[in-house]
Design a protein around this motif. Structure first.
Motif, mmCIF file in Angstrom:
data_model
loop_
_atom_site.group_PDB
_atom_site.id
_atom_site.type_symbol
_atom_site.label_atom_id
_atom_site.label_comp_id
_atom_site.label_asym_id
_atom_site.label_seq_id
_atom_site.Cartn_x
_atom_site.Cartn_y
_atom_site.Cartn_z
ATOM 1 N N TYR A 93 20.691 42.909 66.904
ATOM 2 C CA TYR A 93 21.080 42.868 65.766
ATOM 3 C C TYR A 93 21.643 41.817 64.934
ATOM 4 O O TYR A 93 21.200 41.526 63.607
ATOM 5 C CB TYR A 93 22.078 44.120 65.319
ATOM 6 C CG TYR A 93 21.557 45.674 65.900
ATOM 7 C CD1 TYR A 93 20.486 46.259 65.580
ATOM 8 C CD2 TYR A 93 22.281 46.064 67.052
ATOM 9 C CE1 TYR A 93 20.286 47.407 66.081
ATOM 10 C CE2 TYR A 93 22.051 47.410 67.576
ATOM 11 C CZ TYR A 93 20.933 48.139 66.897
ATOM 12 O OH TYR A 93 20.321 49.263 67.592
ATOM 13 N N ASN A 141 15.992 42.014 60.019
ATOM 14 C CA ASN A 141 15.194 42.968 59.570
ATOM 15 C C ASN A 141 15.100 44.026 60.469
ATOM 16 O O ASN A 141 14.780 44.076 61.691
ATOM 17 C CB ASN A 141 13.752 42.384 59.413
ATOM 18 C CG ASN A 141 12.735 43.358 58.613
ATOM 19 O OD1 ASN A 141 12.271 44.041 59.300
ATOM 20 N ND2 ASN A 141 12.469 42.816 57.410
ATOM 21 N N PRO A 142 15.191 45.394 60.112
ATOM 22 C CA PRO A 142 14.934 46.463 60.762
ATOM 23 C C PRO A 142 13.726 46.623 61.624
ATOM 24 O O PRO A 142 13.613 47.129 62.471
ATOM 25 C CB PRO A 142 15.462 47.618 59.854
ATOM 26 C CG PRO A 142 16.219 47.023 58.557
ATOM 27 C CD PRO A 142 15.550 45.723 58.623
ATOM 28 N N THR A 200 25.642 52.729 54.794
ATOM 29 C CA THR A 200 24.439 53.230 54.003
ATOM 30 C C THR A 200 24.809 54.404 53.158
ATOM 31 O O THR A 200 24.240 54.717 52.181
ATOM 32 C CB THR A 200 23.176 53.587 54.919
ATOM 33 O OG1 THR A 200 22.911 52.313 55.558
ATOM 34 C CG2 THR A 200 21.994 54.063 54.156
ATOM 35 N N ASN A 248 24.585 53.061 60.037
ATOM 36 C CA ASN A 248 24.871 51.644 60.707
ATOM 37 C C ASN A 248 25.079 51.703 62.188
ATOM 38 O O ASN A 248 24.680 52.856 62.902
ATOM 39 C CB ASN A 248 26.237 51.206 59.943
ATOM 40 C CG ASN A 248 27.317 51.984 60.361
ATOM 41 O OD1 ASN A 248 27.738 52.758 61.439
ATOM 42 N ND2 ASN A 248 28.114 52.294 59.057
ATOM 43 N N LYS A 249 25.475 50.336 62.551
ATOM 44 C CA LYS A 249 25.606 50.360 64.026
ATOM 45 C C LYS A 249 26.814 50.179 64.573
ATOM 46 O O LYS A 249 27.247 49.412 65.504
ATOM 47 C CB LYS A 249 24.574 49.287 64.670
ATOM 48 C CG LYS A 249 23.309 49.229 63.985
ATOM 49 C CD LYS A 249 22.397 50.392 64.366
ATOM 50 C CE LYS A 249 21.050 50.421 63.812
ATOM 51 N NZ LYS A 249 20.300 51.789 63.864
ATOM 52 N N TYR A 254 23.033 43.978 59.040
ATOM 53 C CA TYR A 254 22.304 45.273 59.215
ATOM 54 C C TYR A 254 23.261 46.208 60.100
ATOM 55 O O TYR A 254 23.278 47.409 60.038
ATOM 56 C CB TYR A 254 21.113 44.842 60.175
ATOM 57 C CG TYR A 254 20.454 45.935 60.629
ATOM 58 C CD1 TYR A 254 19.979 47.032 60.048
ATOM 59 C CD2 TYR A 254 19.553 45.794 61.921
ATOM 60 C CE1 TYR A 254 19.275 48.177 60.320
ATOM 61 C CE2 TYR A 254 18.996 46.910 62.454
ATOM 62 C CZ TYR A 254 18.637 47.906 61.666
ATOM 63 O OH TYR A 254 17.750 48.901 62.127
ATOM 64 N N VAL A 280 13.828 44.708 64.649
ATOM 65 C CA VAL A 280 14.563 45.183 65.497
ATOM 66 C C VAL A 280 13.983 46.166 66.270
ATOM 67 O O VAL A 280 14.026 46.246 67.614
ATOM 68 C CB VAL A 280 16.080 45.548 64.958
ATOM 69 C CG1 VAL A 280 16.686 46.417 65.995
ATOM 70 C CG2 VAL A 280 16.802 44.725 64.407
ATOM 71 N N ASP A 281 13.267 46.899 65.651
ATOM 72 C CA ASP A 281 12.487 47.759 66.361
ATOM 73 C C ASP A 281 11.220 47.378 67.324
ATOM 74 O O ASP A 281 10.909 47.819 68.203
ATOM 75 C CB ASP A 281 12.043 48.834 65.335
ATOM 76 C CG ASP A 281 12.892 50.003 64.441
ATOM 77 O OD1 ASP A 281 14.012 50.036 64.864
ATOM 78 O OD2 ASP A 281 12.560 50.359 63.554
ATOM 79 N N GLY A 290 15.455 54.451 69.288
ATOM 80 C CA GLY A 290 14.863 53.323 68.718
ATOM 81 C C GLY A 290 13.396 52.981 69.052
ATOM 82 O O GLY A 290 12.613 52.358 68.263
#
Length: 591
Positions: A341, A346-347, A477, A428-429, A472, A350-351, A222
């Motif tokens: 998360y 929003n990804p 996906t 996904n997570k 998220y 998160v990053d 990540g």
């Protein structure tokens, strides 16, 4: 081991001369016992300045005891019936202790120069000259401990007085337990000064692996940090999210064997999937190759860390604040696995938050704002669980590191072996909710082959229908890419790409998923056959994969315990194995 020597050396001598010598020996051993306990306490507290001084006294105590029990008269008395056994034991143990403390003599000067209060107070600098002195001393010290273990093991406690026998037994156990750690410390200490830039500046790439989205060496990268080490100092040069790497160029996959490329495909060229293999040297090679393609610079070392390692680092630095959230050693694992998360949907956010956390933690280390004793203690469990991994770009250094578990190598030699490797296939997570259990049954012998079984149980502990999970985390996906919509793409389910690594030379006879025969995709990694299944798994569902395998029989392998490695996961993986049974020399079933 110092304390254990007391019971061996405290012997009442025979005759006037021996009585005097015995009293003096008891005095020396009592001093050895007291100083030994003090040394143990100082080392546990990492008061290395005081430990260096005490080690000098311990050496003097041991040498005095050796002189008192090592002269010809004491040696001759060792042949007296009954009493002689105790005297010989005392003589041998005192010699062992003198050898070990003599080999440790260079540490008396080196330890104070590595005292944590000094190292963390001078911008995090460690004295690489002192480290090198320790490294130079370790082979001799390790050899003395190993030799001492052999010599004390040859003493038969059954014929000794109870107090002497107890001392021999205790010392024997202490030396046996110390033998492995001392040997393991040699290759790492030999390389540590170079890692810290003793000769020239070194570049480190540290990968933060987020285990909530599983990859072979742990999890999806990540964020990363670029560190520079020189003269024992560490400097944070950069910290970025993986998105910066994703912009290209692609990783040249030619850095790894063609057999690996054939199995893992284009994932190895992408920063989102290049660590799919559990063999960390592959990850290191690919990361360094990709780094060079991107920057035209060499990465000297590549390290992989996960949320548990970050928690250990926070134990040493104290808490940090990221966007009004205080992260410390108690909540870091949950924050990086789930909390980040849930708080940021929003990804990109998160990053960014993950990167800011990496920057804050490594920034403290660069400034020397950490406790070295706390760090060492806190890292023990993550290292044992393969959560801290290290690769060197220098072949000679890497060959030394590969002797240690921190290298993250998958042993490529024949023998009973299994590993269940999870790569997230759902995009996904959801792997934060996955429990993996691996069982190895070596089975029985048929002709010249052993027919056994590897069983892997996958348990998706996510709440029913994915209720309460952030979108998220809960997204499928893979299904969206196939045109699915609605509840089916956010119902707590997942798709797992399971690679089962078997023993070198083995072949799958039968593969079953939940009792139904299936055909796996086969591959090879570091000599191991790999059997792959793509497995959908619903929330709350348990799925089981069984691989019946045929493995060549290795001579005299009866009683051997199979090696079953576990991949780092948010929920720690579990495993069990049965020892190998003896094979009968028969053309029919044996074992």
């Amino acid at each position: 081991m110092v304390v254990a020597a007391l019971g061996v050396l405290a012997i009442v001598g025979a005759g006037a001369w021996l009585a005097v010598r015995a009293r003096e020996a008891r005095s020396a051993v009592e001093a050895l016992r007291v100083d030994g306990k003090t040394l143990q306490s100082q080392l546990q507290a990492y008061d290395l300045t005081a430990a260096g001084e005490t080690l000098t006294r311990v050496r003097a105590d041991a040498q005095r005891a050796h002189r008192l029990t090592g002269d010809p008269v004491w040696g001759a008395a060792g042949y007296v019936p009954v009493l002689g056994r105790d005297l010989r034991a005392a003589r041998e143990v005192s010699a062992v202790m003198a050898d070990i403390t003599g080999a440790a003599r260079p540490l008396e000067q080196a330890l104070p120069r590595l005292n944590p209060s000094g190292s963390a107070g001078d911008q995090g600098q460690l004295d690489v000259t002192a480290l090198r002195a320790m490294a130079d001393a370790m082979p001799e010290l390790s050899a003395a401990v190993s030799s001492g273990a052999v010599r004390v093991n040859e003493l038969d406690p059954s014929g000794l007085r109870p107090e002497v026998a107890d001392g021999v037994t205790t010392l024997n156990a202490a030396l046996k337990s110390a033998r492995g750690p001392f040997a393991d410390a040699v290759p790492l200490l030999e390389q540590l000064p170079g890692m810290l830039g003793a000769d020239q500046e070194k570049t480190w790439i540290v990968l933060l692996q987020q285990d909530a989205e599983a990859r072979g060496t742990g999890g999806l990268v990540g964020a990363f940090a670029e560190l520079r080490t020189q003269d024992g100092r560490m400097r944070l040069a950069d910290a970025e999210s993986r998105g910066k790497l994703d912009r290209g160029p692609l990783i040249p996959a030619s850095a790894v064997p063609s057999s690996l490329r054939a199995h893992y495909g284009k994932d190895l060229t992408e920063w989102a999937g290049f660590n799919a293999s559990p063999h960390f040297p592959h990850t290191g090679e690919l990361a360094a190759s990709g780094w060079h393609a991107r920057t035209d610079q060499q990465a000297d070392f590549v390290a992989g860390v996960d949320q548990n390692v970050v928690a250990a680092m926070l134990a040493a630095t104290g808490p940090v604040k990221v966007r009004d959230v205080t992260v410390d050693s108690s909540n870091a694992v949950n924050f990086l696995s789930k909390g980040v998360y849930a708080r940021w949907q929003n990804p990109g956010d998160v990053d960014a938050v993950t990167t800011e956390l990496v920057e804050a933690v490594f920034g403290k280390f660069s400034k020397g704002e950490f406790s070295l004793p706390t760090l060492i203690k806190s890292l023990r469990e993550p290292i044992r669980e393969r959560r801290l991994l290290l690769w060197a770009n220098d072949d000679e250094v890497e060959s030394q590191l590969e002797q240690l578990s921190i290298s993250g190598t998958i042993p490529g030699d024949p023998g009973p072996f299994a590993m269940a490797v999870i790569n997230n296939g759902g995009g996904n997570k959801m792997d934060a909710y996955l429990q993996v259990d691996t069982r190895y049954d070596p089975g029985t012998c048929i002709n010249s082959a052993r027919v056994g079984q590897i069983s892997v149980t996958l348990d998706n502990t996510a709440p029913k229908d994915g209720e309460g999970l952030p979108s998220y985390v809960n997204v499928r996906t893979d299904l969206i890419q196939r045109g699915y919509t609605g509840k089916a793409v956010r119902d707590g389910s997942n798709r797992i790409v399971l690679d089962i690594y078997g023993p070198v030379g083995s072949s799958a006879v039968l593969t079953q998923l939940d009792g139904t025969t299936t055909v796996p995709v086969t591959g090879t990694d570091n000599n191991h056959p790999v059997w792959r299944l793509s497995i959908p798994i619903a929330a709350g569902q348990t799925r089981t994969v069984n691989v019946v395998m045929s493995t060549p029989v290795v001579e005299d392998d009866a009683g051997q315990i199979p090696v079953v490695l576990s991949q780092p996961m948010v929920k720690p993986a579990t495993s069990s194995a049965k020892p190998l049974t003896a094979c009968k020399t028969s053309s029919v079933v044996g074992g």
